[in-house]
Design a protein around this motif. Structure first.
Motif, PDB file in Angstrom:
ATOM      1  N   PRO A  32       0.828  -1.214   0.000  1.00 41.12           N
ATOM      2  CA  PRO A  32       0.000   0.000   0.000  1.00 41.12           C
ATOM      3  C   PRO A  32       0.859   1.261   0.000  1.00 41.12           C
ATOM      4  O   PRO A  32       1.951   1.276   0.557  1.00 41.12           O
ATOM      5  CB  PRO A  32      -0.804  -0.123   1.293  1.00 41.12           C
ATOM      6  N   THR A  33       0.322   2.292  -0.626  1.00 39.61           N
ATOM      7  CA  THR A  33       1.038   3.568  -0.672  1.00 39.61           C
ATOM      8  C   THR A  33       0.357   4.627   0.197  1.00 39.61           C
ATOM      9  O   THR A  33       0.955   5.650   0.506  1.00 39.61           O
ATOM     10  CB  THR A  33       1.130   4.093  -2.116  1.00 39.61           C
ATOM     11  N   GLY A  34      -0.882   4.382   0.575  1.00 36.35           N
ATOM     12  CA  GLY A  34      -1.618   5.333   1.407  1.00 36.35           C
ATOM     13  C   GLY A  34      -1.631   4.898   2.857  1.00 36.35           C
ATOM     14  O   GLY A  34      -0.906   3.982   3.263  1.00 36.35           O
ATOM     15  N   ASP A  68      -4.405  -0.272   2.195  1.00 37.89           N
ATOM     16  CA  ASP A  68      -4.935   1.076   2.282  1.00 37.89           C
ATOM     17  C   ASP A  68      -6.311   1.008   1.618  1.00 37.89           C
ATOM     18  O   ASP A  68      -6.708  -0.045   1.091  1.00 37.89           O
ATOM     19  CB  ASP A  68      -4.004   2.111   1.645  1.00 37.89           C
TER      20      ASP A  68
END
Length: 167
Positions: free
Chosen positions: A27-29, A51
């Motif tokens: 995930p990036t968030g 995320d």
């Protein structure tokens, strides 16, 4: 010939691992859900972290139902628990679902059936804030069957969900 076979086998394993990594990206968030325990597929150490964007990329389930905590009926949208269990290869007998405040409920893995509960991230098309029982809420299709209208099922409907451990 034997070295070629071994090399081909190692190459196949490497490709298979990278394919899954593409299927369950990191995930990036902000992390909204961490799944741990007996799982076959992970993306961060020995856990599967999500995320909101990663959850939204999974098959979406929507249903309309009333709850004992809200007035009237609402449309809930999220990931069917059965899809999450299948995607991660969860095993065991029980899912220990925990909320932001560390409240924990036990959900039998058998509840993760098609047409069963979802991990809702939207209500009536809107993301849920912590104040509105979000960002994630385990919702059963209560109006679908009287089997879902019991104190036991209501007790499994944890809101502000942020962790699941499969045991």
């Amino acid at each position: 010939m034997r070295i070629t076979t071994i090399a081909a086998s190692l190459f196949s394993l490497a490709i298979a691992g990278s394919v899954w990594a593409e299927d369950l990206p990191v995930p990036t968030g902000d992390i909204v859900l961490t799944v741990s325990g007996k799982l076959a597929h992970s993306n961060v150490d020995d856990t599967a972290q999500f995320d909101l964007e990663l959850l939204e990329e999974m098959p979406v389930t929507r249903f309309e139902t009333s709850t004992i905590w809200t007035e009237g009926t609402q449309v809930f949208e999220g990931v069917e628990l059965a899809d999450l269990v299948e995607r991660l290869g969860l095993e065991g007998e029980t899912l220990f679902a925990s909320a932001i405040n560390d409240y924990t409920v036990e959900i039998p893995l058998s509840d993760a059936a098609e047409g069963g509960p979802i991990i809702a991230y939207r209500i009536d098309g809107k993301e849920m804030s912590v104040r509105e029982k979000g960002p994630l809420w385990v919702i059963y299709p209560y109006d679908k069957s009287s089997d879902y209208q019991t104190e036991v099922i209501y007790s499994r409907s944890i809101w502000q969900l942020d962790r699941i451990e499969s045991r």
